[in-house]
Design an enzyme around this catalytic site. Sequence first.
Site, PDB file in Angstrom:
ATOM      1  N   ARG A   1      47.426  30.473  52.213  1.00  0.00           N
ATOM      2  CA  ARG A   1      48.502  29.538  52.521  1.00  0.00           C
ATOM      3  C   ARG A   1      49.772  30.251  53.006  1.00  0.00           C
ATOM      4  O   ARG A   1      50.481  29.756  53.871  1.00  0.00           O
ATOM      5  CB  ARG A   1      48.812  28.755  51.248  1.00  0.00           C
ATOM      6  CG  ARG A   1      49.249  27.363  51.514  1.00  0.00           C
ATOM      7  CD  ARG A   1      49.231  26.534  50.295  1.00  0.00           C
ATOM      8  NE  ARG A   1      49.316  27.304  49.049  1.00  0.00           N
ATOM      9  CZ  ARG A   1      49.186  26.758  47.856  1.00  0.00           C
ATOM     10  NH1 ARG A   1      48.951  25.476  47.749  1.00  0.00           N
ATOM     11  NH2 ARG A   1      49.292  27.476  46.763  1.00  0.00           N
TER      12      ARG A   1
ATOM     13  N   LYS B   1      32.693  32.824  41.340  1.00  0.00           N
ATOM     14  CA  LYS B   1      32.636  32.007  40.146  1.00  0.00           C
ATOM     15  C   LYS B   1      34.056  31.567  39.780  1.00  0.00           C
ATOM     16  O   LYS B   1      34.981  32.265  40.173  1.00  0.00           O
ATOM     17  CB  LYS B   1      31.966  32.755  38.997  1.00  0.00           C
ATOM     18  CG  LYS B   1      32.891  33.697  38.200  1.00  0.00           C
ATOM     19  CD  LYS B   1      32.246  34.184  36.936  1.00  0.00           C
ATOM     20  CE  LYS B   1      32.837  33.578  35.706  1.00  0.00           C
ATOM     21  NZ  LYS B   1      34.099  34.152  35.259  1.00  0.00           N
TER      22      LYS B   1
ATOM     23  N   HIS C   1      29.413  38.973  39.485  1.00  0.00           N
ATOM     24  CA  HIS C   1      29.644  40.394  39.784  1.00  0.00           C
ATOM     25  C   HIS C   1      28.873  41.323  38.843  1.00  0.00           C
ATOM     26  O   HIS C   1      28.664  42.490  39.149  1.00  0.00           O
ATOM     27  CB  HIS C   1      31.139  40.725  39.841  1.00  0.00           C
ATOM     28  CG  HIS C   1      31.815  40.863  38.515  1.00  0.00           C
ATOM     29  ND1 HIS C   1      32.269  39.799  37.802  1.00  0.00           N
ATOM     30  CD2 HIS C   1      32.100  41.957  37.759  1.00  0.00           C
ATOM     31  CE1 HIS C   1      32.813  40.221  36.678  1.00  0.00           C
ATOM     32  NE2 HIS C   1      32.720  41.532  36.618  1.00  0.00           N
TER      33      HIS C   1
ATOM     34  N   LYS D   1      26.646  45.480  39.141  1.00  0.00           N
ATOM     35  CA  LYS D   1      26.928  46.688  38.347  1.00  0.00           C
ATOM     36  C   LYS D   1      25.682  47.573  38.356  1.00  0.00           C
ATOM     37  O   LYS D   1      24.566  47.095  38.191  1.00  0.00           O
ATOM     38  CB  LYS D   1      27.290  46.312  36.906  1.00  0.00           C
ATOM     39  CG  LYS D   1      28.682  45.670  36.782  1.00  0.00           C
ATOM     40  CD  LYS D   1      29.015  45.380  35.337  1.00  0.00           C
ATOM     41  CE  LYS D   1      30.257  44.533  35.204  1.00  0.00           C
ATOM     42  NZ  LYS D   1      31.499  45.261  35.115  1.00  0.00           N
TER      43      LYS D   1
ATOM     44  N   GLU E   1      35.530  42.668  25.202  1.00  0.00           N
ATOM     45  CA  GLU E   1      36.672  43.093  26.021  1.00  0.00           C
ATOM     46  C   GLU E   1      37.870  43.340  25.116  1.00  0.00           C
ATOM     47  O   GLU E   1      38.056  42.620  24.133  1.00  0.00           O
ATOM     48  CB  GLU E   1      37.051  42.001  27.012  1.00  0.00           C
ATOM     49  CG  GLU E   1      35.973  41.669  28.001  1.00  0.00           C
ATOM     50  CD  GLU E   1      36.489  40.657  29.019  1.00  0.00           C
ATOM     51  OE1 GLU E   1      37.087  41.086  30.000  1.00  0.00           O
ATOM     52  OE2 GLU E   1      36.300  39.461  28.788  1.00  0.00           O
TER      53      GLU E   1
ATOM     54  N   ASP F   1      33.320  31.003  30.608  1.00  0.00           N
ATOM     55  CA  ASP F   1      33.820  32.139  31.380  1.00  0.00           C
ATOM     56  C   ASP F   1      32.824  33.305  31.415  1.00  0.00           C
ATOM     57  O   ASP F   1      32.702  33.985  32.430  1.00  0.00           O
ATOM     58  CB  ASP F   1      35.156  32.610  30.771  1.00  0.00           C
ATOM     59  CG  ASP F   1      35.813  33.712  31.582  1.00  0.00           C
ATOM     60  OD1 ASP F   1      35.930  33.540  32.811  1.00  0.00           O
ATOM     61  OD2 ASP F   1      36.202  34.748  31.001  1.00  0.00           O
TER      62      ASP F   1
ATOM     63  N   HIS G   1      27.577  35.733  33.267  1.00  0.00           N
ATOM     64  CA  HIS G   1      27.232  37.148  33.047  1.00  0.00           C
ATOM     65  C   HIS G   1      26.180  37.337  31.942  1.00  0.00           C
ATOM     66  O   HIS G   1      25.192  38.048  32.122  1.00  0.00           O
ATOM     67  CB  HIS G   1      28.474  37.959  32.703  1.00  0.00           C
ATOM     68  CG  HIS G   1      29.619  37.745  33.655  1.00  0.00           C
ATOM     69  ND1 HIS G   1      29.432  37.557  34.997  1.00  0.00           N
ATOM     70  CD2 HIS G   1      30.961  37.681  33.461  1.00  0.00           C
ATOM     71  CE1 HIS G   1      30.614  37.407  35.587  1.00  0.00           C
ATOM     72  NE2 HIS G   1      31.555  37.477  34.672  1.00  0.00           N
TER      73      HIS G   1
ATOM     74  N   LYS H   1      37.323  38.209  23.731  1.00  0.00           N
ATOM     75  CA  LYS H   1      38.512  38.885  24.265  1.00  0.00           C
ATOM     76  C   LYS H   1      39.251  39.517  23.079  1.00  0.00           C
ATOM     77  O   LYS H   1      39.087  39.094  21.930  1.00  0.00           O
ATOM     78  CB  LYS H   1      39.431  37.859  24.937  1.00  0.00           C
ATOM     79  CG  LYS H   1      38.790  37.224  26.171  1.00  0.00           C
ATOM     80  CD  LYS H   1      39.610  37.479  27.417  1.00  0.00           C
ATOM     81  CE  LYS H   1      39.004  36.877  28.644  1.00  0.00           C
ATOM     82  NZ  LYS H   1      38.591  37.877  29.643  1.00  0.00           N
TER      83      LYS H   1
HETATM   84  C1  BG6 Z   1      35.149  37.641  34.691  1.00  0.00           C
HETATM   85  C2  BG6 Z   1      35.817  36.792  33.654  1.00  0.00           C
HETATM   86  O1  BG6 Z   1      34.106  36.937  35.315  1.00  0.00           O
HETATM   87  O2  BG6 Z   1      34.607  38.807  34.077  1.00  0.00           O
HETATM   88  C3  BG6 Z   1      36.910  37.571  32.961  1.00  0.00           C
HETATM   89  O3  BG6 Z   1      36.372  35.644  34.279  1.00  0.00           O
HETATM   90  C4  BG6 Z   1      36.364  38.862  32.398  1.00  0.00           C
HETATM   91  O4  BG6 Z   1      37.506  36.799  31.924  1.00  0.00           O
HETATM   92  C5  BG6 Z   1      35.585  39.627  33.466  1.00  0.00           C
HETATM   93  O5  BG6 Z   1      37.459  39.634  31.945  1.00  0.00           O
HETATM   94  C6  BG6 Z   1      34.879  40.821  32.855  1.00  0.00           C
HETATM   95  O6  BG6 Z   1      34.351  41.638  33.883  1.00  0.00           O
HETATM   96  P1  BG6 Z   1      34.144  43.191  33.683  1.00  0.00           P
HETATM   97  O7  BG6 Z   1      33.516  43.641  34.954  1.00  0.00           O
HETATM   98  O8  BG6 Z   1      35.518  43.791  33.444  1.00  0.00           O
HETATM   99  O9  BG6 Z   1      33.272  43.354  32.479  1.00  0.00           O
END
Ligand code: BG6
Length: 490
Positions: free
Chosen positions: A50, A149, A179, A183, A217, A236, A241, A341
């Site tokens: 934007r 996502k 993602h 990895k 995390e 999330d 994942h 988290k």
């Molecule tokens: C994301 C989540 O998809 O993956 C985040 O939305 C999370 O909340 C992240 O922190 C973790 O990814 P990675 O690669 O740091 O383990």
Amino acid sequence: MAQFVPVDPFDLIIFGGTGDLSQRKLLPALFHRYLDEQIPESSRIIGTARSEMSREDYLDMAKTACHAATADATWSEEKWQNFAEMLYYQPLDISASKKDWKPLKDLVTSEKKIRVYYLATAPSLYIPTCEGLDKAGMVTSQCRVVLEKPIGRDLESAHAINEGVCAVFDESQIFRIDHYLGKETVQNLMVLRFSNSLFEPLWSRNHIDHVQITVAESLGLEGRAGYYDKSGALRDMVQNHILQLLCLIAMEPPQSMDADDIRTEKIKVLRALTRFDASTAKTQTVRGQYTEGLVEKQPAPGYLEELGEGETSNTETYVAIKADIANWRWAGVPFYLRTGKRMKHRTSEIVIQFKPVAHSIFGDTSDQPNRLVIRLQPDEAVRLFLHIKEPGPGGLHIKSLPLNLSYAESFHIRYPDAYERLLMEVVRGNLALFMRRDEVEAAWQWVDNLIEAWEASDAKPVNYTAGSEGPLASAMLLDRDGRSWWASDK
Ligand code: BG6
């Protein structure tokens, strides 16, 4: 030495080109692939968003982002200048009622060239973007579209997004990103399982006691409160994942590395996951929310404080689940999943715990079972814990020690970020590392069912202190089964 095979020249249009994902991941990933000579210089990377911004300002922004993600020894001003020649910026407000697509259309080159539309925007803009591209005559057979996502927040919204995108693009042109699939260690799961004759005969209820998947995390909200509070740990992290990791561990060997062969096996696992009701949700799952504490010796605020003064929320920042897969291979083998988290450390590990020997002639060794521990992050490793005799002339003492395969020690290379591989796979048109429509929807079905069961049981998150291992209830979940979580410091 890793070999980097150059991809064909492409035009990549990033919607959300000034956003956090573009700056932290996409632009640096492209720059690194360019440094490794994988991207031909006749390619174009066009950011669009934007904001009214000149090309010069966009290049400044991109340079700061790429520099921050590049080791000093690797940075080259000359290489940057060459890369910058490929970068363009074109403002476009997708949410506006009147949009002029022509300037963007003028920036893309030949229709014959591979063209990638990367949607790094809010999911609510996915359909308007695809429809706009279609109306502007910008959809060709050489196009691919990448969806970030979250794809929806439940089955209904995911289905609506899929319908809208599939009305414009063929499924073979749609790349849904998780993602984690980019990895290195996650890709290695398949190699480990299907390229070593050692594991497959052991890989079932006959020899495996249970499986644990942990993605912990130490970070908190990182300025994403608006998104996260409406999402929570289940949506999330688990919906995508963790379920992807579970699929790779639990799936049957695919017939080949063909994308559909792999995805067909993964979806069978998702469909075999047992559903919950209000009663099993209470006994087989735990929801947690962090309160203030110390993370890596630094004071960390609680979740509610991070949301803002006076805020209340029932969103879970931690979830633990005892999942069951109802099929012949896995019946009776629990898969314990957890993610949170503001945990003690950032660690992602998969633990395969094997059953004890049928008759131990060395006394009770059940407290040190054979385990295969696959560490995904921060330091990639595979360890196989075996029993050995402690040396010495005293009694016969058994000890559990690992055969240790550390990636850092075995391969002296820089580990590419997941997005580097995923972007190159999109250009190549290889769908194996991306989620098919039915896969995403099957994952939502299971997650929606759990959310309904939580609502029916009125489950509120229990507290855990930031910097801890998570709520006590999570330890109890395994304790009730006579098991315990693998302590990654061990
Ligand atoms: C994301 C989540 O998809 O993956 C985040 O939305 C999370 O909340 C992240 O922190 C973790 O990814 P990675 O690669 O740091 O383990």
